[in-house]
Design a protein around this motif. Structure first.
Motif, PDB file in Angstrom:
ATOM      1  N   GLY A 139      46.860  44.085  70.006  1.00 33.74           N
ATOM      2  CA  GLY A 139      45.523  43.634  69.648  1.00 33.74           C
ATOM      3  C   GLY A 139      44.713  43.265  70.876  1.00 33.74           C
ATOM      4  N   LEU A 140      43.527  42.814  70.651  1.00 34.72           N
ATOM      5  CA  LEU A 140      42.650  42.384  71.736  1.00 34.72           C
ATOM      6  C   LEU A 140      43.034  40.980  72.179  1.00 34.72           C
ATOM      7  CD1 LEU A 140      39.311  43.626  70.201  1.00 34.72           C
ATOM      8  CD2 LEU A 140      40.099  44.257  72.471  1.00 34.72           C
ATOM      9  N   ARG A 141      43.227  40.821  73.490  1.00 36.88           N
ATOM     10  CA  ARG A 141      43.567  39.506  74.019  1.00 36.88           C
ATOM     11  C   ARG A 141      42.523  39.075  75.037  1.00 36.88           C
ATOM     12  NH1 ARG A 141      49.509  39.977  76.190  1.00 36.88           N
ATOM     13  NH2 ARG A 141      48.772  42.056  76.759  1.00 36.88           N
ATOM     14  N   SER A 187      52.952  29.274  67.156  1.00 37.89           N
ATOM     15  CA  SER A 187      51.639  29.724  67.603  1.00 37.89           C
ATOM     16  C   SER A 187      50.969  30.515  66.482  1.00 37.89           C
ATOM     17  CB  SER A 187      51.774  30.593  68.847  1.00 37.89           C
ATOM     18  OG  SER A 187      52.536  31.729  68.572  1.00 37.89           O
ATOM     19  N   GLN A 188      49.662  30.644  66.595  1.00 42.93           N
ATOM     20  CA  GLN A 188      48.917  31.346  65.538  1.00 42.93           C
ATOM     21  C   GLN A 188      49.266  32.817  65.516  1.00 42.93           C
ATOM     22  OE1 GLN A 188      45.440  29.854  67.174  1.00 42.93           O
ATOM     23  NE2 GLN A 188      44.922  31.632  68.386  1.00 42.93           N
ATOM     24  N   LYS A 189      49.262  33.362  64.325  1.00 39.60           N
ATOM     25  CA  LYS A 189      49.645  34.760  64.170  1.00 39.60           C
ATOM     26  C   LYS A 189      48.690  35.417  63.187  1.00 39.60           C
ATOM     27  CE  LYS A 189      53.897  37.427  63.584  1.00 39.60           C
ATOM     28  NZ  LYS A 189      55.315  37.372  63.173  1.00 39.60           N
ATOM     29  N   ILE A 190      48.148  36.561  63.578  1.00 42.68           N
ATOM     30  CA  ILE A 190      47.261  37.347  62.721  1.00 42.68           C
ATOM     31  C   ILE A 190      47.963  38.669  62.438  1.00 42.68           C
ATOM     32  CG2 ILE A 190      44.928  38.234  62.414  1.00 42.68           C
ATOM     33  CD1 ILE A 190      45.136  35.224  63.168  1.00 42.68           C
ATOM     34  N   GLU A 191      48.185  38.962  61.169  1.00 44.81           N
ATOM     35  CA  GLU A 191      48.948  40.154  60.821  1.00 44.81           C
ATOM     36  C   GLU A 191      48.111  41.130  60.009  1.00 44.81           C
ATOM     37  OE1 GLU A 191      53.602  39.063  60.534  1.00 44.81           O
ATOM     38  OE2 GLU A 191      52.361  38.163  58.967  1.00 44.81           O
ATOM     39  N   GLN A 192      48.097  42.366  60.467  1.00 39.05           N
ATOM     40  CA  GLN A 192      47.506  43.466  59.723  1.00 39.05           C
ATOM     41  C   GLN A 192      48.540  44.563  59.646  1.00 39.05           C
ATOM     42  OE1 GLN A 192      43.560  43.430  62.291  1.00 39.05           O
ATOM     43  NE2 GLN A 192      43.191  44.457  60.325  1.00 39.05           N
ATOM     44  N   ASN A 193      48.484  45.363  58.595  1.00 41.64           N
ATOM     45  CA  ASN A 193      49.451  46.456  58.448  1.00 41.64           C
ATOM     46  C   ASN A 193      49.395  47.369  59.658  1.00 41.64           C
ATOM     47  OD1 ASN A 193      50.339  45.579  56.038  1.00 41.64           O
ATOM     48  ND2 ASN A 193      49.159  47.016  54.814  1.00 41.64           N
ATOM     49  N   SER A 194      50.519  47.544  60.309  1.00 34.49           N
ATOM     50  CA  SER A 194      50.557  48.405  61.490  1.00 34.49           C
ATOM     51  C   SER A 194      50.615  49.884  61.099  1.00 34.49           C
ATOM     52  CB  SER A 194      51.763  48.046  62.357  1.00 34.49           C
ATOM     53  OG  SER A 194      52.946  48.164  61.597  1.00 34.49           O
ATOM     54  N   PRO A 231      39.891  36.179  62.779  1.00 34.51           N
ATOM     55  CA  PRO A 231      39.557  34.820  62.333  1.00 34.51           C
ATOM     56  C   PRO A 231      39.108  33.991  63.517  1.00 34.51           C
ATOM     57  CG  PRO A 231      41.812  35.464  61.738  1.00 34.51           C
ATOM     58  CD  PRO A 231      41.323  36.461  62.714  1.00 34.51           C
ATOM     59  N   GLY A 232      38.277  32.998  63.246  1.00 33.37           N
ATOM     60  CA  GLY A 232      37.797  32.150  64.318  1.00 33.37           C
ATOM     61  C   GLY A 232      37.565  30.726  63.859  1.00 33.37           C
ATOM     62  N   ARG A 233      37.490  29.833  64.835  1.00 34.04           N
ATOM     63  CA  ARG A 233      37.238  28.417  64.536  1.00 34.04           C
ATOM     64  C   ARG A 233      36.002  27.956  65.283  1.00 34.04           C
ATOM     65  NH1 ARG A 233      43.205  25.923  64.534  1.00 34.04           N
ATOM     66  NH2 ARG A 233      43.082  26.325  66.755  1.00 34.04           N
ATOM     67  N   ASN A 234      35.357  26.974  64.741  1.00 32.30           N
ATOM     68  CA  ASN A 234      34.192  26.390  65.400  1.00 32.30           C
ATOM     69  C   ASN A 234      34.646  25.296  66.347  1.00 32.30           C
ATOM     70  OD1 ASN A 234      32.358  27.959  63.913  1.00 32.30           O
ATOM     71  ND2 ASN A 234      32.517  26.546  62.192  1.00 32.30           N
ATOM     72  N   THR A 235      34.995  25.715  67.555  1.00 34.51           N
ATOM     73  CA  THR A 235      35.518  24.754  68.521  1.00 34.51           C
ATOM     74  C   THR A 235      34.470  24.372  69.542  1.00 34.51           C
ATOM     75  OG1 THR A 235      36.293  26.559  69.932  1.00 34.51           O
ATOM     76  CG2 THR A 235      37.823  25.706  68.290  1.00 34.51           C
ATOM     77  N   LEU A 280      37.566  33.882  68.941  1.00 30.05           N
ATOM     78  CA  LEU A 280      38.163  34.752  67.944  1.00 30.05           C
ATOM     79  C   LEU A 280      39.574  35.140  68.350  1.00 30.05           C
ATOM     80  CD1 LEU A 280      35.229  37.235  67.240  1.00 30.05           C
ATOM     81  CD2 LEU A 280      36.006  35.390  65.771  1.00 30.05           C
ATOM     82  N   VAL A 281      40.429  35.294  67.353  1.00 30.13           N
ATOM     83  CA  VAL A 281      41.775  35.818  67.583  1.00 30.13           C
ATOM     84  C   VAL A 281      41.859  37.122  66.804  1.00 30.13           C
ATOM     85  CG1 VAL A 281      44.237  35.417  67.371  1.00 30.13           C
ATOM     86  CG2 VAL A 281      42.686  33.481  67.774  1.00 30.13           C
ATOM     87  N   PHE A 282      42.102  38.201  67.490  1.00 31.71           N
ATOM     88  CA  PHE A 282      42.069  39.506  66.848  1.00 31.71           C
ATOM     89  C   PHE A 282      43.440  39.923  66.333  1.00 31.71           C
ATOM     90  CE2 PHE A 282      37.898  41.367  67.400  1.00 31.71           C
ATOM     91  CZ  PHE A 282      37.321  40.533  68.349  1.00 31.71           C
ATOM     92  N   GLY A 283      43.433  40.550  65.164  1.00 30.15           N
ATOM     93  CA  GLY A 283      44.635  41.210  64.684  1.00 30.15           C
ATOM     94  C   GLY A 283      44.789  42.543  65.393  1.00 30.15           C
TER      95      GLY A 283
END
Lengths: 114, 113
Positions: free
Chosen positions: A42-44, B1-8, B92-96, B101-104
């Motif tokens: 993914g994008l980092r 740690s945070q994890k974002i999962e999408q079908n690979s 997904p993202g948070r208002n920090t 943003l953290v990308f899948g």
């Protein structure tokens, strides 16, 4: 409108060489980002900037440096390239800092380190 | 740690059908979620944003849902067309105070005629 422009689009380096990737945006955005994209990862986020003259580390900053001397430009430097830095690099910009602003991406710079 | 999962694995569907892509997240409490489209050799392009207090968002043939209990977002393309073939990224993202943003990893969609 050009949007976000990255140069160069392709580059091959030898281990230990240095180079700079240039990102330019014409949307007057405050926020700019450098990401790398690798298969299965993914994008980092590497580094980002919240305004002219400011920079901050992202998720994977080691081996990279950045500068934002002008609002429209964000430079990503590799001082001593390593094969692990072979990747596609994307620059992005956004207007909003409030957390919901969409990112505008460039077309990417493909870097190969031999 | 945070994890974002999408079908690979790629999703193959026929033209005219509805495509449904899944984005699951763990160890994370996003305030919103963005979806992007990425074509081969191109940068991602923003499609839709949905906030945590919104159950559903629509834009033309696109529909996004956001279930904070299931920690999941679904992305639907109705009446799919071959031109919809691309990789779709959730972020997904948070208002920090700063957009983070953290990308899948994305799911590749292939729509056959």
């Amino acid at each position: 409108n050009a949007g976000v422009t990255q140069t160069p689009k392709f580059r091959v380096l030898k281990t230990g060489q240095s180079m700079t990737l240039l990102c330019a945006q014409d949307m007057n955005h405050e926020y700019m980002y450098w990401y790398r994209q690798d298969p299965g990862m993914g994008l980092r986020l590497i580094h980002y900037s919240v305004g002219e003259g400011t920079t901050a580390k992202g998720e994977v900053p080691d081996g990279y440096n950045v500068s934002r001397l002008k609002k429209q430009n964000f430079l990503l430097g590799l001082e001593s390239a390593a094969p692990s830095q072979t990747s596609v690099y994307f620059c992005a910009s956004s207007y909003s800092a409030g957390g919901t602003g969409e990112l505008f991406f460039g077309e990417g710079s493909r870097l190969t380190v031999l | 740690s945070q994890k974002i999962e999408q079908n690979s694995e790629a999703l193959n569907i026929q033209e005219g059908k509805t495509a449904t892509l899944t984005c699951n997240y763990t160890n994370y409490s996003p305030a919103y979620l963005q979806w992007y489209r990425q074509d081969p050799g191109r940068g991602p392009v923003f499609l839709l944003l949905i906030r945590e207090n919104e159950k559903e968002k629509r834009k033309e043939r696109l529909k996004v849902t956001f279930d904070t209990t299931l920690k999941q977002s679904l992305f639907h393309i109705t009446a799919s067309q071959p031109a919809d073939s691309a990789t779709y990224l959730c972020a997904p993202g948070r208002n920090t105070g700063f957009q983070k943003l953290v990308f899948g990893t994305g799911t590749r969609l292939l729509v056959s005629p």
